[in-house]
Design a protein around this motif. Structure first.
Motif, PDB file in Angstrom:
ATOM      1  N   LEU A 159      25.252  36.136  42.632  1.00  0.00           N
ATOM      2  CA  LEU A 159      25.782  34.787  42.474  1.00  0.00           C
ATOM      3  C   LEU A 159      26.805  34.747  41.341  1.00  0.00           C
ATOM      4  O   LEU A 159      27.888  34.181  41.483  1.00  0.00           O
ATOM      5  CB  LEU A 159      24.648  33.783  42.207  1.00  0.00           C
ATOM      6  N   TYR A 160      26.472  35.378  40.228  1.00  0.00           N
ATOM      7  CA  TYR A 160      27.403  35.455  39.097  1.00  0.00           C
ATOM      8  C   TYR A 160      28.685  36.173  39.529  1.00  0.00           C
ATOM      9  O   TYR A 160      29.792  35.706  39.252  1.00  0.00           O
ATOM     10  CB  TYR A 160      26.760  36.175  37.912  1.00  0.00           C
ATOM     11  N   GLY A 161      28.542  37.287  40.201  1.00  0.00           N
ATOM     12  CA  GLY A 161      29.705  38.058  40.644  1.00  0.00           C
ATOM     13  C   GLY A 161      30.610  37.265  41.567  1.00  0.00           C
ATOM     14  O   GLY A 161      31.835  37.409  41.529  1.00  0.00           O
ATOM     15  N   HIS A 162      30.018  36.403  42.378  1.00  0.00           N
ATOM     16  CA  HIS A 162      30.811  35.610  43.316  1.00  0.00           C
ATOM     17  C   HIS A 162      31.554  34.465  42.628  1.00  0.00           C
ATOM     18  O   HIS A 162      32.680  34.151  42.997  1.00  0.00           O
ATOM     19  CB  HIS A 162      29.904  35.059  44.415  1.00  0.00           C
ATOM     20  N   TYR A 163      30.942  33.858  41.613  1.00  0.00           N
ATOM     21  CA  TYR A 163      31.510  32.645  41.014  1.00  0.00           C
ATOM     22  C   TYR A 163      32.118  32.831  39.629  1.00  0.00           C
ATOM     23  O   TYR A 163      32.815  31.939  39.148  1.00  0.00           O
ATOM     24  CB  TYR A 163      30.450  31.536  40.956  1.00  0.00           C
ATOM     25  N   ALA A 164      31.894  33.949  38.982  1.00  0.00           N
ATOM     26  CA  ALA A 164      32.359  34.112  37.602  1.00  0.00           C
ATOM     27  C   ALA A 164      33.876  33.991  37.474  1.00  0.00           C
ATOM     28  O   ALA A 164      34.373  33.266  36.604  1.00  0.00           O
ATOM     29  CB  ALA A 164      31.878  35.437  37.026  1.00  0.00           C
ATOM     30  N   LYS A 165      34.630  34.663  38.317  1.00  0.00           N
ATOM     31  CA  LYS A 165      36.094  34.650  38.173  1.00  0.00           C
ATOM     32  C   LYS A 165      36.689  33.259  38.423  1.00  0.00           C
ATOM     33  O   LYS A 165      37.463  32.773  37.586  1.00  0.00           O
ATOM     34  CB  LYS A 165      36.737  35.691  39.075  1.00  0.00           C
ATOM     35  N   PRO A 166      36.358  32.578  39.529  1.00  0.00           N
ATOM     36  CA  PRO A 166      36.941  31.243  39.702  1.00  0.00           C
ATOM     37  C   PRO A 166      36.494  30.259  38.616  1.00  0.00           C
ATOM     38  O   PRO A 166      37.276  29.405  38.191  1.00  0.00           O
ATOM     39  CB  PRO A 166      36.476  30.800  41.091  1.00  0.00           C
ATOM     40  N   MET A 167      35.263  30.391  38.147  1.00  0.00           N
ATOM     41  CA  MET A 167      34.786  29.479  37.102  1.00  0.00           C
ATOM     42  C   MET A 167      35.415  29.819  35.747  1.00  0.00           C
ATOM     43  O   MET A 167      35.690  28.936  34.940  1.00  0.00           O
ATOM     44  CB  MET A 167      33.258  29.488  37.009  1.00  0.00           C
ATOM     45  N   TYR A 168      35.690  31.092  35.515  1.00  0.00           N
ATOM     46  CA  TYR A 168      36.416  31.488  34.301  1.00  0.00           C
ATOM     47  C   TYR A 168      37.815  30.876  34.324  1.00  0.00           C
ATOM     48  O   TYR A 168      38.286  30.333  33.320  1.00  0.00           O
ATOM     49  CB  TYR A 168      36.498  33.014  34.189  1.00  0.00           C
ATOM     50  N   ASN A 169      38.480  30.945  35.480  1.00  0.00           N
ATOM     51  CA  ASN A 169      39.820  30.368  35.597  1.00  0.00           C
ATOM     52  C   ASN A 169      39.791  28.860  35.356  1.00  0.00           C
ATOM     53  O   ASN A 169      40.689  28.316  34.710  1.00  0.00           O
ATOM     54  CB  ASN A 169      40.427  30.700  36.960  1.00  0.00           C
ATOM     55  N   LEU A 170      38.771  28.194  35.854  1.00  0.00           N
ATOM     56  CA  LEU A 170      38.607  26.760  35.601  1.00  0.00           C
ATOM     57  C   LEU A 170      38.458  26.518  34.097  1.00  0.00           C
ATOM     58  O   LEU A 170      39.124  25.654  33.529  1.00  0.00           O
ATOM     59  CB  LEU A 170      37.373  26.249  36.354  1.00  0.00           C
ATOM     60  N   CYS A 171      37.597  27.303  33.444  1.00  0.00           N
ATOM     61  CA  CYS A 171      37.407  27.174  31.985  1.00  0.00           C
ATOM     62  C   CYS A 171      38.712  27.422  31.236  1.00  0.00           C
ATOM     63  O   CYS A 171      39.048  26.692  30.308  1.00  0.00           O
ATOM     64  CB  CYS A 171      36.354  28.171  31.487  1.00  0.00           C
ATOM     65  N   LEU A 172      39.445  28.421  31.648  1.00  0.00           N
ATOM     66  CA  LEU A 172      40.705  28.756  30.986  1.00  0.00           C
ATOM     67  C   LEU A 172      41.716  27.622  31.135  1.00  0.00           C
ATOM     68  O   LEU A 172      42.415  27.280  30.175  1.00  0.00           O
ATOM     69  CB  LEU A 172      41.263  30.064  31.547  1.00  0.00           C
ATOM     70  N   ARG A 173      41.791  27.001  32.319  1.00  0.00           N
ATOM     71  CA  ARG A 173      42.697  25.864  32.505  1.00  0.00           C
ATOM     72  C   ARG A 173      42.328  24.707  31.583  1.00  0.00           C
ATOM     73  O   ARG A 173      43.193  24.020  31.056  1.00  0.00           O
ATOM     74  CB  ARG A 173      42.668  25.379  33.960  1.00  0.00           C
ATOM     75  N   MET A 174      41.057  24.498  31.391  1.00  0.00           N
ATOM     76  CA  MET A 174      40.626  23.358  30.585  1.00  0.00           C
ATOM     77  C   MET A 174      40.634  23.658  29.088  1.00  0.00           C
ATOM     78  O   MET A 174      40.883  22.768  28.287  1.00  0.00           O
ATOM     79  CB  MET A 174      39.233  22.901  31.018  1.00  0.00           C
ATOM     80  N   LEU A 175      40.365  24.899  28.707  1.00  0.00           N
ATOM     81  CA  LEU A 175      40.164  25.214  27.293  1.00  0.00           C
ATOM     82  C   LEU A 175      41.318  25.986  26.653  1.00  0.00           C
ATOM     83  O   LEU A 175      41.370  26.101  25.439  1.00  0.00           O
ATOM     84  CB  LEU A 175      38.862  26.001  27.119  1.00  0.00           C
ATOM     85  N   ARG A 176      42.171  26.567  27.437  1.00  0.00           N
ATOM     86  CA  ARG A 176      43.372  27.266  27.010  1.00  0.00           C
ATOM     87  C   ARG A 176      43.139  28.670  26.450  1.00  0.00           C
ATOM     88  O   ARG A 176      43.906  29.568  26.710  1.00  0.00           O
ATOM     89  CB  ARG A 176      44.154  26.451  25.983  1.00  0.00           C
TER      90      ARG A 176
END
Length: 186
Positions: free
Chosen positions: A29-46
């Protein structure tokens, strides 16, 4: 190519495995969602280090609360909501989100959306990403939630604890600033 039913069944099995505390299911589950959720975090947190930290905290929350997931919504929407909430918590701790100081001014500004159209400029994903990262925290968060994550202004207002007018105003200003940054970079 797997059908959407296969996809749902696979994710259902992963979630059920996670609910049983199966480490292999958690890893998958982590492997499937980590990258898109990291990108979401990066967009919001810079900042990448903030995005990495918040992502880890979010997944601790996800695995800690996975037994409450009841399959009423998709697992991806449930995970995304937790990640966004952790990003918002992080920003609030740093006190970098906008405050609603003058509701009337924001409501009036939100009614007129005069952001320039970008037209047929040749824009790469990288240029847009770099310009988005140059936006202030408040602008970037509202823009990301509205444009990239698909929330409406009422939802954004509720998530951020601001008025709908402030959300619309921040979005309008973010679009104008983003257009200016993209025009300057060409």
């Amino acid at each position: 190519m797997p059908s959407s039913a296969d996809y749902r069944d696979t994710h259902r099995e992963l979630v059920l495995g996670c609910q049983r505390k199966d480490r292999n299911a958690q890893r998958a589950l982590y492997g499937h969602y980590a990258k898109p959720m990291y990108n979401l975090c990066l967009r919001m947190l810079r900042h990448s280090h903030d995005a990495e930290d918040v992502l880890q905290v979010a997944f601790v929350d996800i695995f800690g609360k996975i037994e409450t997931f009841n399959f009423d919504a998709s697992i991806s929407a449930w995970i995304k909501r937790i990640v966004i909430n952790r990003c918002i918590d992080h920003l609030k701790k740093r006190r970098l989100l906008t405050t609603d100081l003058d509701t009337n001014r924001h409501d009036a500004a939100a009614e007129e959306d005069t952001a320039p159209a970008l037209g047929a400029q040749e824009l790469s994903v990288e240029k847009i990403k770099n310009a988005t990262m140059k936006l202030s925290e408040g602008y970037r968060v509202v823009l990301s939630l509205y444009l990239f994550e698909g929330y409406d202004h009422e939802e954004i207002a509720q998530i951020l604890g601001i008025s709908v007018g402030t959300s619309k105003s921040q979005y309008s200003r973010a679009r104008k600033r983003l257009a200016a940054l993209l025009t300057d970079n060409n």
